[in-house]
Design a protein around this motif. Structure first.
Motif, PDB file in Angstrom:
ATOM      1  N   PRO A  92      -0.585   1.131   0.091  1.00 29.05           N
ATOM      2  CA  PRO A  92       0.879   0.980   0.120  1.00 29.05           C
ATOM      3  C   PRO A  92       1.511   2.050   0.980  1.00 29.05           C
ATOM      4  O   PRO A  92       1.027   3.187   1.040  1.00 29.05           O
ATOM      5  N   TRP A  93       2.600   1.682   1.637  1.00 27.72           N
ATOM      6  CA  TRP A  93       3.236   2.609   2.582  1.00 27.72           C
ATOM      7  C   TRP A  93       4.688   2.887   2.191  1.00 27.72           C
ATOM      8  O   TRP A  93       5.010   3.916   1.634  1.00 27.72           O
ATOM      9  N   GLY A  94       5.592   1.976   2.525  1.00 23.95           N
ATOM     10  CA  GLY A  94       7.010   2.234   2.302  1.00 23.95           C
ATOM     11  C   GLY A  94       7.458   1.838   0.911  1.00 23.95           C
ATOM     12  O   GLY A  94       6.900   0.929   0.291  1.00 23.95           O
ATOM     13  N   LEU A  95       8.501   2.519   0.432  1.00 23.68           N
ATOM     14  CA  LEU A  95       9.116   2.224  -0.857  1.00 23.68           C
ATOM     15  C   LEU A  95      10.618   2.121  -0.680  1.00 23.68           C
ATOM     16  O   LEU A  95      11.214   2.826   0.138  1.00 23.68           O
ATOM     17  N   ALA A  96      11.234   1.244  -1.467  1.00 21.03           N
ATOM     18  CA  ALA A  96      12.693   1.154  -1.524  1.00 21.03           C
ATOM     19  C   ALA A  96      13.087   0.720  -2.919  1.00 21.03           C
ATOM     20  O   ALA A  96      12.472  -0.198  -3.483  1.00 21.03           O
ATOM     21  N   LEU A  97      14.105   1.350  -3.478  1.00 21.70           N
ATOM     22  CA  LEU A  97      14.586   1.046  -4.819  1.00 21.70           C
ATOM     23  C   LEU A  97      15.923   0.331  -4.752  1.00 21.70           C
ATOM     24  O   LEU A  97      16.847   0.787  -4.074  1.00 21.70           O
ATOM     25  N   ALA A  98      16.024  -0.783  -5.477  1.00 23.73           N
ATOM     26  CA  ALA A  98      17.295  -1.479  -5.621  1.00 23.73           C
ATOM     27  C   ALA A  98      18.102  -0.813  -6.733  1.00 23.73           C
ATOM     28  O   ALA A  98      17.540  -0.154  -7.617  1.00 23.73           O
ATOM     29  N   PRO A  99      19.434  -0.974  -6.713  1.00 24.82           N
ATOM     30  CA  PRO A  99      20.272  -0.327  -7.738  1.00 24.82           C
ATOM     31  C   PRO A  99      19.869  -0.688  -9.162  1.00 24.82           C
ATOM     32  O   PRO A  99      19.994   0.135 -10.071  1.00 24.82           O
ATOM     33  N   GLY A 100      19.365  -1.896  -9.371  1.00 24.62           N
ATOM     34  CA  GLY A 100      18.967  -2.307 -10.711  1.00 24.62           C
ATOM     35  C   GLY A 100      17.611  -1.803 -11.140  1.00 24.62           C
ATOM     36  O   GLY A 100      17.184  -2.063 -12.276  1.00 24.62           O
ATOM     37  N   GLY A 101      16.904  -1.114 -10.260  1.00 26.53           N
ATOM     38  CA  GLY A 101      15.611  -0.538 -10.629  1.00 26.53           C
ATOM     39  C   GLY A 101      14.408  -1.271 -10.087  1.00 26.53           C
ATOM     40  O   GLY A 101      13.276  -0.808 -10.268  1.00 26.53           O
ATOM     41  N   ASP A 102      14.605  -2.425  -9.432  1.00 27.14           N
ATOM     42  CA  ASP A 102      13.466  -3.106  -8.819  1.00 27.14           C
ATOM     43  C   ASP A 102      12.927  -2.260  -7.672  1.00 27.14           C
ATOM     44  O   ASP A 102      13.692  -1.688  -6.885  1.00 27.14           O
ATOM     45  N   PHE A 124       0.502  -2.399   3.098  1.00 23.50           N
ATOM     46  CA  PHE A 124       0.151  -2.287   4.512  1.00 23.50           C
ATOM     47  C   PHE A 124      -1.012  -3.190   4.918  1.00 23.50           C
ATOM     48  O   PHE A 124      -0.920  -3.968   5.867  1.00 23.50           O
ATOM     49  N   VAL A 125      -2.125  -3.108   4.220  1.00 27.67           N
ATOM     50  CA  VAL A 125      -3.321  -3.860   4.624  1.00 27.67           C
ATOM     51  C   VAL A 125      -3.175  -5.342   4.309  1.00 27.67           C
ATOM     52  O   VAL A 125      -3.713  -6.196   5.030  1.00 27.67           O
ATOM     53  N   ASN A 126      -2.436  -5.667   3.260  1.00 28.97           N
ATOM     54  CA  ASN A 126      -2.273  -7.069   2.876  1.00 28.97           C
ATOM     55  C   ASN A 126      -1.142  -7.777   3.612  1.00 28.97           C
ATOM     56  O   ASN A 126      -0.850  -8.942   3.304  1.00 28.97           O
ATOM     57  N   ASP A 127      -0.491  -7.096   4.545  1.00 27.32           N
ATOM     58  CA  ASP A 127       0.531  -7.721   5.386  1.00 27.32           C
ATOM     59  C   ASP A 127       1.629  -8.391   4.565  1.00 27.32           C
ATOM     60  O   ASP A 127       2.039  -9.523   4.842  1.00 27.32           O
ATOM     61  N   ARG A 128       2.136  -7.676   3.581  1.00 28.52           N
ATOM     62  CA  ARG A 128       3.176  -8.244   2.721  1.00 28.52           C
ATOM     63  C   ARG A 128       4.038  -7.136   2.153  1.00 28.52           C
ATOM     64  O   ARG A 128       3.708  -5.947   2.226  1.00 28.52           O
ATOM     65  N   VAL A 129       5.156  -7.537   1.565  1.00 30.99           N
ATOM     66  CA  VAL A 129       6.000  -6.656   0.772  1.00 30.99           C
ATOM     67  C   VAL A 129       6.069  -7.241  -0.628  1.00 30.99           C
ATOM     68  O   VAL A 129       6.274  -8.455  -0.781  1.00 30.99           O
ATOM     69  N   VAL A 130       5.885  -6.409  -1.644  1.00 26.52           N
ATOM     70  CA  VAL A 130       5.967  -6.882  -3.015  1.00 26.52           C
ATOM     71  C   VAL A 130       7.172  -6.245  -3.699  1.00 26.52           C
ATOM     72  O   VAL A 130       7.628  -5.159  -3.333  1.00 26.52           O
ATOM     73  N   ARG A 131       7.673  -6.969  -4.687  1.00 24.56           N
ATOM     74  CA  ARG A 131       8.776  -6.462  -5.510  1.00 24.56           C
ATOM     75  C   ARG A 131       8.262  -6.284  -6.929  1.00 24.56           C
ATOM     76  O   ARG A 131       7.740  -7.240  -7.534  1.00 24.56           O
ATOM     77  N   VAL A 132       8.399  -5.075  -7.441  1.00 21.66           N
ATOM     78  CA  VAL A 132       8.011  -4.776  -8.811  1.00 21.66           C
ATOM     79  C   VAL A 132       9.293  -4.727  -9.633  1.00 21.66           C
ATOM     80  O   VAL A 132      10.132  -3.836  -9.451  1.00 21.66           O
ATOM     81  N   SER A 133       9.467  -5.689 -10.506  1.00 18.40           N
ATOM     82  CA  SER A 133      10.702  -5.810 -11.273  1.00 18.40           C
ATOM     83  C   SER A 133      10.849  -4.662 -12.262  1.00 18.40           C
ATOM     84  O   SER A 133       9.864  -4.190 -12.854  1.00 18.40           O
ATOM     85  N   ALA A 134      12.078  -4.229 -12.454  1.00 16.45           N
ATOM     86  CA  ALA A 134      12.345  -3.202 -13.458  1.00 16.45           C
ATOM     87  C   ALA A 134      11.989  -3.695 -14.853  1.00 16.45           C
ATOM     88  O   ALA A 134      11.673  -2.900 -15.750  1.00 16.45           O
ATOM     89  N   ALA A 135      12.011  -5.011 -15.032  1.00 20.19           N
ATOM     90  CA  ALA A 135      11.682  -5.606 -16.319  1.00 20.19           C
ATOM     91  C   ALA A 135      10.184  -5.859 -16.482  1.00 20.19           C
ATOM     92  O   ALA A 135       9.743  -6.290 -17.551  1.00 20.19           O
ATOM     93  N   GLY A 136       9.413  -5.590 -15.421  1.00 24.93           N
ATOM     94  CA  GLY A 136       7.981  -5.830 -15.464  1.00 24.93           C
ATOM     95  C   GLY A 136       7.592  -7.045 -14.636  1.00 24.93           C
ATOM     96  O   GLY A 136       8.338  -8.019 -14.547  1.00 24.93           O
ATOM     97  N   GLY A 137       6.436  -6.977 -14.023  1.00 22.49           N
ATOM     98  CA  GLY A 137       5.947  -8.086 -13.213  1.00 22.49           C
ATOM     99  C   GLY A 137       6.119  -7.822 -11.723  1.00 22.49           C
ATOM    100  O   GLY A 137       7.026  -7.103 -11.293  1.00 22.49           O
ATOM    101  N   GLN A 138       5.239  -8.425 -10.949  1.00 22.37           N
ATOM    102  CA  GLN A 138       5.212  -8.242  -9.495  1.00 22.37           C
ATOM    103  C   GLN A 138       5.285  -9.592  -8.803  1.00 22.37           C
ATOM    104  O   GLN A 138       4.616 -10.540  -9.213  1.00 22.37           O
TER     105      GLN A 138
END
Length: 314
Positions: free
Chosen positions: A177-187, A193-207
């Motif tokens: 993993p490389w970059g991180l960004a936080l949404a106001p709600g906590g997501d 990087f290697v998987n060529d994607r961006v994932v969202r980790v919910s503040a409530a749990g789950g990816q």
């Protein structure tokens, strides 16, 4: 990072399906690109004004991790010369992040640690972490808890502001993993990087995987005030925008990028990108005008971050 061809190992077992046949080679190719940042040669730099951690210029200054020169510099966005932060022992800095109290966090990647530069000349400390290996992206939430992309351990860790100790953020399948960004709600958004994607980790749990097309080795991330997600698509030498309202993906009209890395947005919606292999930082105003920001002496700029705004920033 650019794609690098790496031949297969002789003892590598065959893979079960054609869909995954190229994956180990591709992972090693991406990893080789990532490793370039760990051995990028330092070069001599021109003189710049030392800076003890106070905001040195009128208007807002952009902080830049100058990876190849083992330093962090400030670039005033309204003109003027760069300044160098006074830091001890910094080796290959990458990610940057600010907390609301005005402390600056720096991923000291070559030393496998994160530094904290206290506000108002309060000095430098090491954030208490355990077992980091090539930390890259950083983010700080509203409570002051720090998130670290612990890239070579394929995880994201959280260091709570209350001092209760480091924990691992629940994720699945991350590869460097490389970059991180936080949404106001906590997501939490993570560039995988290697998987060529961006994932969202919910503040409530789950990816979940952010719907995006054609990403190649994504690095820096930034979120706008309206929730639009910007991604440095480094393998394609472009920055893409994924609209919050519609999910539509567009290419941001930067020109002549070479391995874009860190991203930052100012309070007016102007987007900045660390154009790493061109050794410069670019600014793209909302009207589409692109300019180079103070291109003096940078060597592989990597992370970008604006400090918290004050009344003097205008």
């Amino acid at each position: 990072m650019e794609r690098i061809t790496v031949g297969p190992y002789e003892d590598e077992p065959p893979l079960p399906s054609s869909r995954t046949r190229g994956w180990p080679v591709r992972r090693r190719a991406a990893l080789a690109g990532l490793l370039l940042l760990c051995v990028w040669p330092a070069q001599a730099v021109g003189a710049a004004e030392p800076h003890d951690g106070h905001h040195p210029h009128t208007g807002q200054s952009l902080y830049v991790s100058d990876y190849g020169n083992n330093r962090v510099v400030t670039l005033p966005t309204r003109g003027g010369g760069e300044s160098v932060l006074v830091l001890d022992g910094l080796v290959r800095p990458t990610g940057l992040a600010w907390d609301r109290a005005g402390s600056l966090y720096i991923a000291d990647t070559g030393n496998n640690r994160v530094l904290r530069l206290l506000p108002d000349g309060g000095g430098q400390t090491t954030v208490p972490t355990d077992g980091l290996s090539r930390p890259l992206g950083l983010a700080v939430d509203a409570s002051g808890s720090l998130y670290v992309a612990d890239s070579f351990n394929d995880r994201v860790v959280k260091v709570p502001a209350d001092g209760s100790g480091q924990t691992t953020v629940p994720t699945a399948g991350l590869l460097h993993p490389w970059g991180l960004a936080l949404a106001p709600g906590g997501d939490l958004y993570v560039s995988d990087f290697v998987n060529d994607r961006v994932v969202r980790v919910s503040a409530a749990g789950g990816q979940t995987t952010v719907p995006a097309e054609g990403l190649s080795q994504p690095t820096g991330l930034a979120l706008s005030a309206t929730g639009d997600l910007y991604v440095s698509d480094s393998g394609n030498n472009r920055v893409v925008k994924i609209a919050a309202a519609t999910g539509a993906q567009t290419t941001v009209p930067f020109t002549s990028l070479s391995n874009p890395l860190g991203l930052a947005l100012d309070h007016r919606g102007t987007l900045y990108v660390a154009d790493a292999f061109n050794n410069r930082v670019l600014r793209l105003r909302p009207n589409g005008t692109q300019t180079v920001l103070n291109p003096t002496g940078l060597n592989t700029p990597t992370g970008l971050a604006f400090p918290p705004r004050t009344g003097a920033d205008g």
